[in-house]
Write a protein that holds these residues in place. Structure first.
Motif, PDB file in Angstrom:
ATOM      1  N   TRP A 100      48.252   7.748  19.907  1.00 17.32           N
ATOM      2  CA  TRP A 100      49.248   8.443  19.081  1.00 17.32           C
ATOM      3  C   TRP A 100      50.254   7.448  18.509  1.00 17.32           C
ATOM      4  CZ3 TRP A 100      49.381  13.353  17.321  1.00 17.32           C
ATOM      5  CH2 TRP A 100      50.543  13.742  16.676  1.00 17.32           C
ATOM      6  N   GLU A 101      50.886   6.671  19.375  1.00 19.53           N
ATOM      7  CA  GLU A 101      51.899   5.727  18.884  1.00 19.53           C
ATOM      8  C   GLU A 101      51.262   4.572  18.123  1.00 19.53           C
ATOM      9  OE1 GLU A 101      55.063   4.447  21.330  1.00 19.53           O
ATOM     10  OE2 GLU A 101      55.450   6.412  22.202  1.00 19.53           O
ATOM     11  N   MET A 102      50.064   4.170  18.510  1.00 14.50           N
ATOM     12  CA  MET A 102      49.421   3.052  17.805  1.00 14.50           C
ATOM     13  C   MET A 102      49.040   3.434  16.381  1.00 14.50           C
ATOM     14  SD  MET A 102      47.075   1.338  20.821  1.00 14.50           S
ATOM     15  CE  MET A 102      46.805  -0.199  19.918  1.00 14.50           C
ATOM     16  N   THR A 103      48.789   4.717  16.137  1.00 17.93           N
ATOM     17  CA  THR A 103      48.499   5.191  14.778  1.00 17.93           C
ATOM     18  C   THR A 103      49.787   5.472  14.020  1.00 17.93           C
ATOM     19  OG1 THR A 103      46.430   6.190  15.559  1.00 17.93           O
ATOM     20  CG2 THR A 103      47.280   6.949  13.433  1.00 17.93           C
ATOM     21  N   LEU A 104      50.748   6.117  14.680  1.00 15.86           N
ATOM     22  CA  LEU A 104      52.008   6.475  14.029  1.00 15.86           C
ATOM     23  C   LEU A 104      52.816   5.235  13.625  1.00 15.86           C
ATOM     24  CD1 LEU A 104      54.110   8.559  13.152  1.00 15.86           C
ATOM     25  CD2 LEU A 104      54.873   8.695  15.537  1.00 15.86           C
ATOM     26  N   THR A 114      44.414   8.864  24.174  1.00 14.29           N
ATOM     27  CA  THR A 114      45.202  10.016  23.756  1.00 14.29           C
ATOM     28  C   THR A 114      44.788  10.457  22.352  1.00 14.29           C
ATOM     29  OG1 THR A 114      47.000   8.839  22.639  1.00 14.29           O
ATOM     30  CG2 THR A 114      47.121   9.018  25.053  1.00 14.29           C
ATOM     31  N   ALA A 115      45.396  11.537  21.893  1.00 15.31           N
ATOM     32  CA  ALA A 115      45.183  12.018  20.524  1.00 15.31           C
ATOM     33  C   ALA A 115      45.891  11.105  19.531  1.00 15.31           C
ATOM     34  CB  ALA A 115      45.706  13.447  20.392  1.00 15.31           C
ATOM     35  N   ASN A 116      45.657  11.325  18.241  1.00 18.33           N
ATOM     36  CA  ASN A 116      46.369  10.569  17.209  1.00 18.33           C
ATOM     37  C   ASN A 116      46.619  11.467  16.003  1.00 18.33           C
ATOM     38  OD1 ASN A 116      43.228   9.528  16.919  1.00 18.33           O
ATOM     39  ND2 ASN A 116      44.150   9.948  14.929  1.00 18.33           N
ATOM     40  N   PRO A 117      47.695  11.196  15.225  1.00 19.45           N
ATOM     41  CA  PRO A 117      47.950  11.974  14.006  1.00 19.45           C
ATOM     42  C   PRO A 117      46.867  11.712  12.975  1.00 19.45           C
ATOM     43  CG  PRO A 117      49.477  10.128  14.158  1.00 19.45           C
ATOM     44  CD  PRO A 117      48.716  10.171  15.455  1.00 19.45           C
ATOM     45  N   LYS A 118      46.723  12.656  12.037  1.00 18.29           N
ATOM     46  CA  LYS A 118      45.623  12.564  11.081  1.00 18.29           C
ATOM     47  C   LYS A 118      46.042  13.086   9.704  1.00 18.29           C
ATOM     48  CE  LYS A 118      43.883  15.241  14.002  1.00 18.29           C
ATOM     49  NZ  LYS A 118      45.186  15.695  14.546  1.00 18.29           N
ATOM     50  N   HIS A 133      47.479   7.993   8.105  1.00 15.92           N
ATOM     51  CA  HIS A 133      46.903   8.672   9.256  1.00 15.92           C
ATOM     52  C   HIS A 133      45.488   9.145   8.940  1.00 15.92           C
ATOM     53  CE1 HIS A 133      51.289   9.853  10.455  1.00 15.92           C
ATOM     54  NE2 HIS A 133      51.057   8.559  10.540  1.00 15.92           N
ATOM     55  N   ASN A 134      44.637   9.073   9.965  1.00 13.21           N
ATOM     56  CA  ASN A 134      43.248   9.493   9.808  1.00 13.21           C
ATOM     57  C   ASN A 134      42.724   9.898  11.170  1.00 13.21           C
ATOM     58  OD1 ASN A 134      40.319   9.483   9.359  1.00 13.21           O
ATOM     59  ND2 ASN A 134      40.815   8.518   7.410  1.00 13.21           N
TER      60      ASN A 134
END
Length: 603
Positions: free
Chosen positions: A560-564, A519-523, A570-571
């Protein structure tokens, strides 16, 4: 000889009869009728003479009838009708950023409805920043436990968020982009919260309590609702704001041309590179001297930033973009052990929890709550052991390339084979001949903002999947999201639907194949990153991806959740501890448990 005179007499009788018939005809149709025939002939000649191209007239009528017959083909305009004689003809085009295959039209509309964002405020040209959402004046409040008493592991906690503007006036509408996290830095624990928009200026963040001890609430304003208004407008009005180009070369002549999913120009001015198998559109302006087949590279060509006055003030780091919101009271709670009879995993999988997370961190290790058993790699050689006899194909953008780079850096005997390709674009291949392991990476086809991708290496993922043999020892990993943010959402949906068709076909002919979707992730965000790749764009596309592949036999890695949930910033390309946890999830799907793997136990 005897019969010859009789035959001769018979022929003479026939001739005499014909002569008599002719005389009788002339008697029946006297000379006056001849003039009548001549008159009719003149009338027909007059009509044909004064009709402008009689044949063309009939042809046009037939064409008009044909147009009334329904067709699934997109009409190609060939003429321009001017409203006024002095009006300049507008460019015509054979493409659209919003086009989809006819058989996908209903599903596309449902997908678009599923990501409908709450209505955001309109922005007059003379708007004031003081009237917009201000994180410094906004607050969050931890609400009491439902039923009262102390918090326990397994409970869910609600946090009320109230948005205010720069004059401390409460907001009356929704649409702000908010992220929420619960964490304990000492325990390296964290979980993502789910934010619900009440569309009246207030929001509720829902958290699952998953560890004992302290739990700190963190709420972040990514964008005020007014910024979303801008992002929505530029996506529709400036879908081509990211410039992509191609180089054409023949002999000593070189030309560059702008390319995109759609270009506003008549067909004769365009090179049409639409993929014949998937139907994915791609066009370039025709070079002045060279031919369309002389195209040799694809690359990023720049970015056009066109905002109205003051709108850039809506995207200020430290002011109203990726800024923490303060608590109106305590910002942390103490969580006690779970109550007797509570089973964490069964309650989450059984649907007994509102908006459950897919997992959480504890002691820096990701613990899945979606039914996946995640094993931790005890040492680097465990990766080589895991991948023995495996073929792993990775397709996507640079966030998938990061996974390839991690694998070859941590597996000592997985050697990258030099294909003489560029570091950014690939394709890449890594081999372990002794253990019969093959790992490959290939980037997805345009739109992609890489530099100097050779045309010979452009591949659509759906077409690549059609060439995968598949089977029990094959894993396919796909990650496509970042480069589609600037386009209307139909462009992304169309790409994912073509990939889904290929995935379903692969699983039909080789059902043992493992397919993993990232999935996507925040950055981190700057003004440029926001206008091209905002978290708001990613939230929408992430939801579309999950919906499209729901019910298909694929495994999701929830980047997404693994980064958040993690404490690291965030990156676009998450830092190594997050990537390590992501690959643990991937390898847990690929490999059966072995001695070099340790199961992540839950609290």
């Amino acid at each position: 000889m005897v019969d010859a005179p009789a035959k001769f007499d018979h022929q003479g009788q026939i001739q005499s009869s014909l002569i008599m018939e002719g005389q009788t005809f002339r008697k029946r149709f006297p000379l006056k009728y001849t003039w009548m025939f001549l008159f009719l002939a003149l009338c027909v000649s007059w009509v044909m003479f004064y009709s402008a191209n009689f044949t063309d007239h009939i042809t046009c009528k037939l064409a008009e009838l044909k147009k009334k017959v329904p067709t699934t083909e997109a009409p190609i305009p060939t003429t321009i009708t001017l409203k006024h004689l002095t009006e300049t003809p507008k460019p015509i085009s054979v493409c659209s950023f919003h086009s989809v295959l006819p058989e996908d039209a209903v599903e596309v509309e449902l997908l678009k409805e599923s990501i409908t964002w709450p209505e955001t405020p309109s922005l007059p040209l003379n708007f004031s920043l003081n009237d917009t959402s201000d994180p410094a004046h906004s607050t969050f409040t931890i609400l009491p436990r439902n039923g009262g008493g102390s918090w326990h592991v397994g409970d869910q906690m609600d946090v009320l968020i109230k948005m205010y503007d720069f004059h401390s006036r409460p907001k009356k509408t929704g649409g702000d982009v908010l992220l929420a996290r619960l964490h304990n830095r000492a325990l390296f624990a964290g979980v993502a919260g789910k934010v619900l928009d009440h569309q009246n200026g207030s929001y509720t963040a829902v958290f699952s309590l998953l560890w004992e001890g302290s739990a700190q609430v963190e709420v972040t304003l990514v964008h005020p609702s007014e910024a979303v208004t801008v992002l929505e407008r530029i996506t529709q009005q400036q879908p081509g704001r990211v410039s992509l180009k191609s180089i054409f070369r023949s002999g000593s002549v070189t030309e560059a041309a702008v390319c995109n999913v759609c270009l506003k120009a008549p067909p004769e001015k365009l090179c049409n590179y639409t993929d014949l198998r998937t139907g994915e559109p791609w066009f370039c302006f025709k070079p002045k001297k060279l031919k369309c087949e002389d195209r040799i590279t694809h690359s990023f060509g720049g970015f056009s930033q066109r905002l109205n006055p003051m709108e850039d003030k809506l995207f200020q780091r430290g002011v109203n973009m990726k800024v923490f919101i303060r608590a109106s009271g305590p910002s942390n709670i103490t969580v006690l052990p779970k109550l007797k009879g509570f089973n964490l995993l069964s309650d989450f999988l059984g649907g007994g929890v509102r908006t459950p997370p897919t997992g959480y961190y504890y002691q820096g290790v990701w613990r899945a709550l979606d039914g996946t058993t995640v094993y931790q790699i005890a040492n680097n050689s465990a990766i080589s052991q895991c991948l023995t006899g495996k073929v792993v194909h990775l397709y996507g953008d640079s966030t998938i390339r990061q996974w390839f780079e991690y694998l070859i850096s941590t597996a000592p005997d997985l050697k990258k084979f030099d294909l003489k390709t560029l570091k950014q674009t690939g394709p890449f291949m890594a081999l372990n001949h002794a253990k019969n392991t093959l790992v490959t990476f290939r980037c997805h086809a345009p739109p992609i903002r890489f530099g100097n991708l050779p045309i010979s290496q452009i591949r659509y993922i759906a077409n690549e999947l059609d060439g995968v043999v598949g089977g029990n020892n094959t894993a396919v990993v796909i990650g496509v999201w970042s480069h589609f943010s600037t386009f209307p959402v139909e462009v992304y949906i169309r790409r994912l639907l073509s990939i889904r068709r290929a995935v379903v076909w692969l699983l039909t002919r080789a059902p043992g194949t493992l397919v993993i979707i990232r999935t996507a992730n925040p950055k981190a965000l700057t003004l440029y990153e926001t206008l091209t790749n905002s978290d708001w764009f990613s939230i929408q596309r992430d939801k579309i991806l999950r919906t499209i592949f729901k019910g298909v036999n694929v495994q999701l890695v929830d980047a997404w959740e693994m980064t958040l949930a993690h404490h690291l910033p965030h990156n676009l390309h998450p830092q190594l501890p997050i990537i390590s946890n992501m690959l643990n999830v991937v390898l847990s799907h690929i490999c059966p448990p072995a001695g070099n793997f340790t199961k992540a136990t839950r609290t």
